[in-house]
Scaffold this motif. Sequence first.
Motif, PDB file in Angstrom:
ATOM      1  N   UNK A  92       0.799  -1.221   0.000  1.00 45.06           N
ATOM      2  CA  UNK A  92       0.000   0.000   0.000  1.00 45.06           C
ATOM      3  C   UNK A  92       0.835   1.275   0.000  1.00 45.06           C
ATOM      4  N   UNK A  93       2.143   1.147   0.207  1.00 44.18           N
ATOM      5  CA  UNK A  93       2.974   2.340   0.276  1.00 44.18           C
ATOM      6  C   UNK A  93       4.243   2.188  -0.535  1.00 44.18           C
ATOM      7  N   UNK A  94       4.798   3.319  -0.989  1.00 43.96           N
ATOM      8  CA  UNK A  94       6.036   3.312  -1.763  1.00 43.96           C
ATOM      9  C   UNK A  94       7.225   3.415  -0.818  1.00 43.96           C
ATOM     10  N   UNK A  95       8.252   2.611  -1.091  1.00 38.97           N
ATOM     11  CA  UNK A  95       9.446   2.603  -0.265  1.00 38.97           C
ATOM     12  C   UNK A  95      10.354   3.770  -0.658  1.00 38.97           C
ATOM     13  N   UNK A  96      10.690   4.680   0.276  1.00 43.13           N
ATOM     14  CA  UNK A  96      11.489   5.865  -0.081  1.00 43.13           C
ATOM     15  C   UNK A  96      12.836   5.528  -0.712  1.00 43.13           C
ATOM     16  N   UNK A  97      13.524   4.511  -0.203  1.00 45.24           N
ATOM     17  CA  UNK A  97      14.834   4.166  -0.753  1.00 45.24           C
ATOM     18  C   UNK A  97      14.714   3.650  -2.184  1.00 45.24           C
TER      19      UNK A  97
END
Length: 700
Positions: free
Chosen positions: A162-167
């Motif tokens: 459900x979320x995008x990984x910042x790295x």
Amino acid sequence: MNYCKEQICWSRGYGAIVNVFVREKLMNRRGVLERVLIAFLCLFVTPVCTLAQVGPDVETWPIQGMPSDAPTPDLSGLNHKPAGLHGKIQTRDGALVFEDGTPIRFWGVNLQAYALFHTNTSAIELHAQRMARLGINLVRIHHHDSHWVQPNVFGTKPSDTLGLDPASMQKLDAWIAALKDQGIYVWLDLHVGRRFTKQDGISGFDEIAEDEGLADVRGFNYISPTIEARMIEFQGAYLSHQNAMTGLTYAEDPAVVAVMLTNENDLTHHFGNGLLPNKNVPMHNELFMALADEFARSNDLDPDETWRTWEHGDSKIFLSDLERRFNERLIPAVRDTGFEGLISTTSLWGGMTISGLPSLTVGSIIDAHSYGTGGEIGFDPRQRSGFMEWIAIAQVEGMPLSVSEWNIGEFPAEDRFITPLRVATSAAHQGWDAMMIYGYSQQSLDGPTAPNNWSMAEDPGLIWMMPASALLFREGHVRQAENSYAICLDEDEFFGRPVSPETSVAIRTVFEQSRLVTCMPQTRALPWLAATELKRDDYRLLDLDKSYLDQDATVVSADTGEFQRDFGNARFKVDTGKSQIVAGSFQDETIETRDVVFEITTPMAAVAVQSLEGNEIAQSGRILISISGRSVPVEANAADFRVEPVTGTLQIKAPAGLMLRSADQNAALPSNAHHYDGGRHVIDLAEIKGARWLYLEQAQ
């Protein structure tokens, strides 16, 4: 196809069997039967494919690699920098142009999986520069979301998607910024191999989950509101992400020219079967059957026929409409992010017939995927198809065409080095718009890459002919066909007959001669489908059951006279003012084009002679010579190849005073490799010390 990309295996035979499974309703979300089949083919089929039948002398061939830091020709001047300089991409009269009216053809690659997230910043910049030198101006970012890639865009084994990984997004930012700086445009997929989890909030999740607790939602997304909602949420977050290096969101960056809603995901031929009553998905089947019944009764179709996904006829009309409904909900959500570029819904792929095309027209570009096999240069089109005919049927009249995946589907096919030349030539002849090989790399690019089908970055069999192919296609060295044939059928035949290169000798025999397009039919139950209106004087209607090649022919030639495939001798030739090329099998004979005499003594090779100045070879002061041949990996995980030496002579009619040099400026050529005699430059290929790219040019 995803079956091969997930680092399992691929063979032409596997693809054929998968298509049989689809037709016979046996496939169900990578079930036990399919997994057993994959394991069997990996053990017994792939080794046959990977041992190229090159003869007993292969051990005598010199070992030669194509490392990423090796010198290459420099075609980066073909790219305008930065990408986006001419404004955003548009379609005009079925072709691609930028806002300021500049026309564009894209010669591209896929960049996928581990290459995206395991490559350091310095290597990203170096490879962006290298791609530009090779003539590449489009990169498709692929397998960013696939569960087998760790980390992927969601991170490392996340509990939900459900979320995008910042790295991970930082890595994508770096790739997009580096490519943009080199004048390379970007294609983003929005859904490829994402596997949903229990925590993603999918209704009926348990009935579609696989053994490991993840769900491949292809097919189900067309009828499930919760899957659709998750996909819309992702595309909104992904396209609205601000690139820290460009300051622009992906949606607003003019360097991002295209998105694909969902990769290799259709109901008409592949995943509709997973919704049937015998697939143990009761909630999804109930939704599907209700939609089928409603559609049938609203359009006076037979309710007992409309749901039968494996049959041609009314079911193909219904499935097309079901895909269309989904696409028409996702496309506005993409536009809401501010994205103004091209939208591909999905692709024509995996043996699909033309009845899979209608819902693709809801997007702004038609896309196709096709994988070939070794030996296609010798195929008799009256008897069997090659992989490019499957692309040709996807060219819907009045719409641009992209091919976001093409390659030879077995590795290492001994004649794979010919394929880029043939693809570029036919793409120019047919008027196709964007060609992307699968792929540049699927592996980290921090060091050497292991040989395989999906990472060509260090494969000499493909790399050595990529610049020549890019130059030919992007600079229009081959003209578009003089004649055009159209597949124009009424709705009964279009949806009721399985029209494809497999079933039509006409498609197979006309393709290499003339341009081929497909018409959309007026369809009572599909009022949204725009029927094609042909200018009858510009097209000839194709008779699907007629051979357009003489019964005793052994050569098929373009109607422009600029190229031909001698399938009797397994040889391909291009003869234009700016590109003169021979490729295939040789028997010590002399082959002539208008400015070049080729005397190739190696049994199988490719040699391309091309002008780099925009004029014809005979007047050019700068000429590129590209040489390739057979190569096989030394070991499964080593970057080096055994490469067959290419021998013989070239006689090139060109201005006097030109000097021969290698693309590697540190590699001096012996004086006896080149001399000028009787108005021709004579080059002894045995004396060029294994160089694969040469220049004939004025002394510097």
